[in-house]
Design a protein around this motif. Structure first.
Motif, PDB file in Angstrom:
ATOM      1  N   LEU A   1       0.818  -1.216   0.000  1.00 24.21           N
ATOM      2  CA  LEU A   1       0.000   0.000   0.000  1.00 24.21           C
ATOM      3  C   LEU A   1       0.849   1.263   0.000  1.00 24.21           C
ATOM      4  O   LEU A   1       0.302   2.376   0.029  1.00 24.21           O
ATOM      5  CB  LEU A   1      -0.927   0.007   1.224  1.00 24.21           C
ATOM      6  N   HIS A   2       2.190   1.116  -0.011  1.00 31.34           N
ATOM      7  CA  HIS A   2       3.149   2.232  -0.004  1.00 31.34           C
ATOM      8  C   HIS A   2       2.984   3.113   1.230  1.00 31.34           C
ATOM      9  O   HIS A   2       3.226   4.328   1.178  1.00 31.34           O
ATOM     10  CB  HIS A   2       2.990   3.073  -1.277  1.00 31.34           C
ATOM     11  N   VAL A   3       2.552   2.496   2.331  1.00 33.04           N
ATOM     12  CA  VAL A   3       2.460   3.225   3.594  1.00 33.04           C
ATOM     13  C   VAL A   3       3.843   3.369   4.218  1.00 33.04           C
ATOM     14  O   VAL A   3       4.156   4.393   4.843  1.00 33.04           O
ATOM     15  CB  VAL A   3       1.500   2.507   4.554  1.00 33.04           C
ATOM     16  N   ILE A   4       4.685   2.366   4.067  1.00 36.74           N
ATOM     17  CA  ILE A   4       6.055   2.376   4.581  1.00 36.74           C
ATOM     18  C   ILE A   4       7.005   2.045   3.440  1.00 36.74           C
ATOM     19  O   ILE A   4       6.608   1.426   2.429  1.00 36.74           O
ATOM     20  CB  ILE A   4       6.242   1.366   5.733  1.00 36.74           C
ATOM     21  N   SER A   5       8.257   2.470   3.583  1.00 36.06           N
ATOM     22  CA  SER A   5       9.258   2.198   2.551  1.00 36.06           C
ATOM     23  C   SER A   5      10.159   1.031   2.906  1.00 36.06           C
ATOM     24  O   SER A   5      10.852   0.504   2.034  1.00 36.06           O
ATOM     25  CB  SER A   5      10.115   3.451   2.320  1.00 36.06           C
ATOM     26  N   GLU A   6      10.194   0.653   4.169  1.00 34.57           N
ATOM     27  CA  GLU A   6      10.985  -0.486   4.603  1.00 34.57           C
ATOM     28  C   GLU A   6      10.233  -1.201   5.723  1.00 34.57           C
ATOM     29  O   GLU A   6       9.413  -0.590   6.419  1.00 34.57           O
ATOM     30  CB  GLU A   6      12.364  -0.056   5.094  1.00 34.57           C
ATOM     31  N   PRO A   7      10.486  -2.496   5.905  1.00 36.21           N
ATOM     32  CA  PRO A   7       9.717  -3.254   6.906  1.00 36.21           C
ATOM     33  C   PRO A   7       9.896  -2.698   8.314  1.00 36.21           C
ATOM     34  O   PRO A   7      10.972  -2.227   8.695  1.00 36.21           O
ATOM     35  CB  PRO A   7      10.296  -4.675   6.789  1.00 36.21           C
ATOM     36  N   LEU A   8       8.828  -2.749   9.073  1.00 32.91           N
ATOM     37  CA  LEU A   8       8.858  -2.331  10.466  1.00 32.91           C
ATOM     38  C   LEU A   8       9.410  -3.446  11.343  1.00 32.91           C
ATOM     39  O   LEU A   8       9.156  -4.625  11.097  1.00 32.91           O
ATOM     40  CB  LEU A   8       7.445  -1.965  10.942  1.00 32.91           C
TER      41      LEU A   8
END
Length: 323
Positions: free
Chosen positions: A177-184
């Motif tokens: 969903l392009h909410v984050i750019s790298e895994p949390l």
């Protein structure tokens, strides 16, 4: 007066002997109803507590079991009296000298307290929505809350590993969903522990709250609105005070097991998580120091039982003053 005397003389005599067995049976059933809970507490609380307390007063030994037995009659009365001299509170003194145990207790209480507050914040709207839902669908909603109990607790906790790990479902969804750019990084953190505890113990919070909210007289809310009370004020002045018994019961049902939780911190929190449940596990199975681990368990039990008893006494006094 003569009519009354004639009526009394015509009345059939009371058969006292026939009612005696019925009264005895009624008295026996009444006493049995009272005795059963005490027997339950005796066999499943008091007896295990005495056994653990007895082990905590013994000394470690290279044997099976790994401690020196105390307070037993295997050697007769003389042996029992002689073993009384072997009783020692050194294990409890050891807990006060090692900061690890204090930190474990404190960390467990803090994590359990935060988790209980989060569970209350999540569970209260759910219970309120269930209580205000149409009566026809309330049984279905109640079943949906109870449904997780049909699955193994261990499997449900393992499922969160697949959801929270860096390549898990949550990160894949947020990345797509392009909410984050790298895994949390959620797994092996305190955030994962809070998520696991809130998810696992949410039904224990929702059910008491639902029970209290369902019995509430909602005409009081309508009356408050008619008198010009805003909805927020009506909630804090009417709804929440009336639901306090459910809030207290739900918080106790979540907080007490969360303090001694072992599975969730071990699987979701990683090896660096310091909680008293992991400390107990390490002392029992890694160090095989049963006396010290039993002392840890006794202190933990006292930390949980004493506040509950004080609270119950305060509630009883408040009810007596209210009468």
């Amino acid at each position: 007066m003569s009519d009354i005397a004639a009526t009394a003389s015509a009345a059939p005599p009371v058969d006292v002997s026939a009612s005696l067995p019925a009264r005895l049976a009624k008295g026996f059933v009444g006493r049995l109803v009272i005795i059963v809970p005490y027997l339950w507490l005796l066999f499943f609380f008091l007896v295990p507590f005495v056994i653990v307390f007895k082990i905590s007063l013994s000394q470690s030994a290279i044997s099976m079991p790994p401690y020196t037995p105390v307070l037993d009659f295997s050697s007769g009365w003389s042996g029992f009296v002689g073993k009384l001299k072997q009783l020692s509170f050194d294990n409890y003194l050891w807990l006060t000298q090692d900061a690890l145990y204090f930190k474990a207790y404190l960390s467990s209480v803090v994590i359990a307290g935060i988790s209980t507050i989060l569970t209350l914040l999540v569970g209260y709207p759910i219970a309120y929505g269930m209580a205000r839902a149409p009566a026809t669908i309330r049984p279905t909603l109640l079943m949906l809350v109870i449904l997780p109990f049909w699955t193994s607790f261990l499997i449900r906790v393992y499922a969160w590993i697949g959801i929270l790990k860096p390549e898990g479902l949550l990160n894949q969804l947020l990345l797509s969903l392009h909410v984050i750019s790298e895994p949390l990084v959620i797994l092996n953190t305190y955030t994962a522990i809070f998520i696991g505890i809130v998810y696992s113990y949410l039904p224990f919070m929702v059910l008491p709250l639902y029970s209290s909210l369902e019995k509430m007289d909602y005409s009081l809310i309508e009356a408050a609105k008619d008198l010009g009370c805003p909805p927020t004020s009506a909630f804090w002045k009417i709804t929440f005070p009336l639901s306090l018994p459910g809030v207290i019961a739900g918080c106790l049902l979540v907080f007490i097991p969360a303090v001694g939780e072992f599975v969730i911190p071990d699987l979701l929190g990683g090896s660096q998580t310091l909680m008293i449940g992991r400390t107990l596990w390490n002392e029992f199975f890694s160090n095989r120091d049963w006396p010290v681990s039993s002392a840890v368990a006794v202190i933990l039990l006292l930390l949980l039982i004493v506040p509950i008893m004080i609270f119950q006494q305060a509630q009883a006094r408040a009810q007596e003053q209210g009468k």
